[in-house]
Design a protein around this motif. Structure first.
Motif, PDB file in Angstrom:
ATOM      1  N   GLY A  95      42.301  38.069  26.648  1.00  0.00           N
ATOM      2  CA  GLY A  95      42.665  39.295  27.344  1.00  0.00           C
ATOM      3  C   GLY A  95      41.493  40.109  27.850  1.00  0.00           C
ATOM      4  N   GLU A  96      40.287  39.772  27.388  1.00  0.00           N
ATOM      5  CA  GLU A  96      39.075  40.453  27.857  1.00  0.00           C
ATOM      6  C   GLU A  96      38.108  39.397  28.355  1.00  0.00           C
ATOM      7  OE1 GLU A  96      35.382  43.139  26.081  1.00  0.00           O
ATOM      8  OE2 GLU A  96      37.292  43.040  24.993  1.00  0.00           O
ATOM      9  N   LYS A  97      37.675  39.545  29.625  1.00  0.00           N
ATOM     10  CA  LYS A  97      36.801  38.522  30.220  1.00  0.00           C
ATOM     11  C   LYS A  97      35.661  39.178  30.996  1.00  0.00           C
ATOM     12  CE  LYS A  97      40.544  35.144  31.029  1.00  0.00           C
ATOM     13  NZ  LYS A  97      41.705  36.031  30.773  1.00  0.00           N
ATOM     14  N   ARG A  98      34.498  38.575  30.887  1.00  0.00           N
ATOM     15  CA  ARG A  98      33.367  38.962  31.714  1.00  0.00           C
ATOM     16  C   ARG A  98      33.498  38.264  33.075  1.00  0.00           C
ATOM     17  NH1 ARG A  98      31.024  36.888  27.150  1.00  0.00           N
ATOM     18  NH2 ARG A  98      30.239  35.186  28.444  1.00  0.00           N
ATOM     19  N   ALA A 161      52.485  28.892  45.689  1.00  0.00           N
ATOM     20  CA  ALA A 161      52.438  30.005  46.637  1.00  0.00           C
ATOM     21  C   ALA A 161      51.129  30.766  46.469  1.00  0.00           C
ATOM     22  CB  ALA A 161      53.625  30.930  46.425  1.00  0.00           C
ATOM     23  N   SER A 162      50.717  30.980  45.212  1.00  0.00           N
ATOM     24  CA  SER A 162      49.459  31.685  44.963  1.00  0.00           C
ATOM     25  C   SER A 162      49.060  31.517  43.501  1.00  0.00           C
ATOM     26  CB  SER A 162      49.598  33.181  45.280  1.00  0.00           C
ATOM     27  OG  SER A 162      50.501  33.800  44.371  1.00  0.00           O
ATOM     28  N   TYR A 163      47.785  31.747  43.228  1.00  0.00           N
ATOM     29  CA  TYR A 163      47.314  31.841  41.851  1.00  0.00           C
ATOM     30  C   TYR A 163      46.103  32.754  41.847  1.00  0.00           C
ATOM     31  CZ  TYR A 163      43.437  28.587  42.722  1.00  0.00           C
ATOM     32  OH  TYR A 163      42.293  27.996  43.182  1.00  0.00           O
ATOM     33  N   GLY A 164      45.876  33.418  40.738  1.00  0.00           N
ATOM     34  CA  GLY A 164      44.762  34.348  40.688  1.00  0.00           C
ATOM     35  C   GLY A 164      44.643  34.997  39.324  1.00  0.00           C
ATOM     36  N   HIS A 165      43.987  36.162  39.284  1.00  0.00           N
ATOM     37  CA  HIS A 165      43.824  36.873  38.021  1.00  0.00           C
ATOM     38  C   HIS A 165      43.898  38.362  38.300  1.00  0.00           C
ATOM     39  CE1 HIS A 165      39.830  38.863  38.166  1.00  0.00           C
ATOM     40  NE2 HIS A 165      39.630  37.997  39.140  1.00  0.00           N
ATOM     41  N   LYS A 166      44.133  39.105  37.266  1.00  0.00           N
ATOM     42  CA  LYS A 166      44.128  40.559  37.382  1.00  0.00           C
ATOM     43  C   LYS A 166      43.514  41.141  36.119  1.00  0.00           C
ATOM     44  CE  LYS A 166      48.969  40.661  35.893  1.00  0.00           C
ATOM     45  NZ  LYS A 166      50.346  41.021  36.263  1.00  0.00           N
ATOM     46  N   GLY A 167      42.960  42.317  36.242  1.00  0.00           N
ATOM     47  CA  GLY A 167      42.347  42.968  35.098  1.00  0.00           C
ATOM     48  C   GLY A 167      41.984  44.405  35.439  1.00  0.00           C
ATOM     49  N   ILE A 168      41.544  45.136  34.451  1.00  0.00           N
ATOM     50  CA  ILE A 168      41.210  46.541  34.602  1.00  0.00           C
ATOM     51  C   ILE A 168      39.781  46.769  34.141  1.00  0.00           C
ATOM     52  CG2 ILE A 168      41.800  48.902  33.901  1.00  0.00           C
ATOM     53  CD1 ILE A 168      44.612  47.847  33.251  1.00  0.00           C
ATOM     54  N   GLY A 169      39.019  47.523  34.948  1.00  0.00           N
ATOM     55  CA  GLY A 169      37.674  47.901  34.533  1.00  0.00           C
ATOM     56  C   GLY A 169      36.594  47.166  35.296  1.00  0.00           C
ATOM     57  N   HIS A 170      35.369  47.639  35.132  1.00  0.00           N
ATOM     58  CA  HIS A 170      34.197  47.013  35.745  1.00  0.00           C
ATOM     59  C   HIS A 170      33.425  46.259  34.660  1.00  0.00           C
ATOM     60  CE1 HIS A 170      34.816  49.168  39.497  1.00  0.00           C
ATOM     61  NE2 HIS A 170      35.018  50.275  38.773  1.00  0.00           N
ATOM     62  N   GLY A 171      32.749  45.221  35.067  1.00  0.00           N
ATOM     63  CA  GLY A 171      32.041  44.410  34.076  1.00  0.00           C
ATOM     64  C   GLY A 171      33.037  43.601  33.282  1.00  0.00           C
ATOM     65  N   SER A 172      33.118  43.865  32.004  1.00  0.00           N
ATOM     66  CA  SER A 172      34.082  43.163  31.160  1.00  0.00           C
ATOM     67  C   SER A 172      35.466  43.758  31.397  1.00  0.00           C
ATOM     68  CB  SER A 172      33.691  43.326  29.689  1.00  0.00           C
ATOM     69  OG  SER A 172      34.562  42.579  28.868  1.00  0.00           O
ATOM     70  N   GLN A 173      36.393  42.912  31.891  1.00  0.00           N
ATOM     71  CA  GLN A 173      37.717  43.407  32.274  1.00  0.00           C
ATOM     72  C   GLN A 173      38.714  43.297  31.133  1.00  0.00           C
ATOM     73  OE1 GLN A 173      39.126  41.715  35.938  1.00  0.00           O
ATOM     74  NE2 GLN A 173      37.622  42.850  37.147  1.00  0.00           N
ATOM     75  N   GLN A 174      39.524  44.343  31.006  1.00  0.00           N
ATOM     76  CA  GLN A 174      40.560  44.391  29.988  1.00  0.00           C
ATOM     77  C   GLN A 174      41.895  43.956  30.591  1.00  0.00           C
ATOM     78  OE1 GLN A 174      39.638  45.310  26.822  1.00  0.00           O
ATOM     79  NE2 GLN A 174      37.561  45.486  27.647  1.00  0.00           N
TER      80      GLN A 174
END
Length: 232
Positions: A95-98, A161-174
């Motif tokens: 759930g948290e990625k750089r 149709a599509s694939y991707g990612h989503k997250g919140i924040g800069h740098g390490s995303q939550q």
């Protein structure tokens, strides 16, 4: 449709079940063969019954795999041409990625195949067991996606149709997660072609799983008599 209308449903006679058999007093038997399941799945989609079509299309490989005595994912690799990569995707599901982990996750997804037999199996489990697009449970580690959505685009070519990612924040995303959206009509077309290949190889496969195993109950049996107009 209101809940009251749903609760007050009454069965309507179906002209599709009328045949010469029930004209002479025999019931109509609709066998759960791979070809019949595909046919009804396509008809459901064309009638706008998308949830019915989705539920059918993700279970058809189950039926074929049981008839062939194999595994869902192996059948999908053989007859749908989907990669069957059994590696765990635990890192991709964090759930948290750089930024470098996100980049690595995309590379891993593309190397394994954007949509694999494992992904289809996890979608099947989500649809059947939870009526959901969320991928969770014992097998979730085998798909990088936390959700596999389903859409309609009017194009039966291809399934992604599509694939991707989503997250919140800069740098390490939550709350960072990969997701994927598959085209329902593309999936139906792919599985229809896979079933055609499966049955073409051996026409004896176009039967119910229980046929020939000593069980007498098969198919869906319509005992309603055919109603004829009385002549004056």
């Amino acid at each position: 449709m209101s809940m009251t209308a749903i609760a007050d449903w009454e069965p309507m006679p179906s002209t599709c079940l009328k045949c010469s058999d029930n004209e002479y007093g025999f019931p109509t038997v609709v066998c759960r063969t791979p070809s019949r399941l595909v046919e009804e799945c396509e008809k459901a989609f064309d009638a706008g019954l998308l949830l019915a079509a989705l539920t059918l299309v993700v279970t058809i490989p189950d039926v074929c795999a049981n008839i062939d005595g194999t595994d869902y994912r192996k059948w999908c690799k053989e007859y749908l041409g989907l990669p069957n990569d059994g590696r765990k995707m635990t890192n991709a599901r964090k759930g948290e990625k750089r930024p470098d982990e996100i980049k690595e996750g995309f590379e891993t997804i593309e190397n394994r195949g954007i949509f694999t037999a494992s992904d289809l199996y996890q979608l099947r489990c989500a649809v059947i067991h939870a009526g959901s697009s969320v991928i969770e449970g014992r097998g979730e580690a085998y798909s990088p996606y936390k959700a596999i959505g389903v859409c309609v685009q009017g194009d039966a070519r291809g399934i992604i149709a599509s694939y991707g990612h989503k997250g919140i924040g800069h740098g390490s995303q939550q709350d960072c997660e990969f997701d994927c959206v598959v085209k329902l009509e593309g999936l139906i077309s792919l599985i229809a072609k896979g079933v055609w290949k499966f049955v073409e190889e051996n026409p004896e496969r176009d039967r119910e799983y229980s046929t020939g195993k000593g069980l007498s109950r098969q198919g869906v049996v319509d005992f309603r008599p055919l109603i004829k107009k009385q002549s004056c």
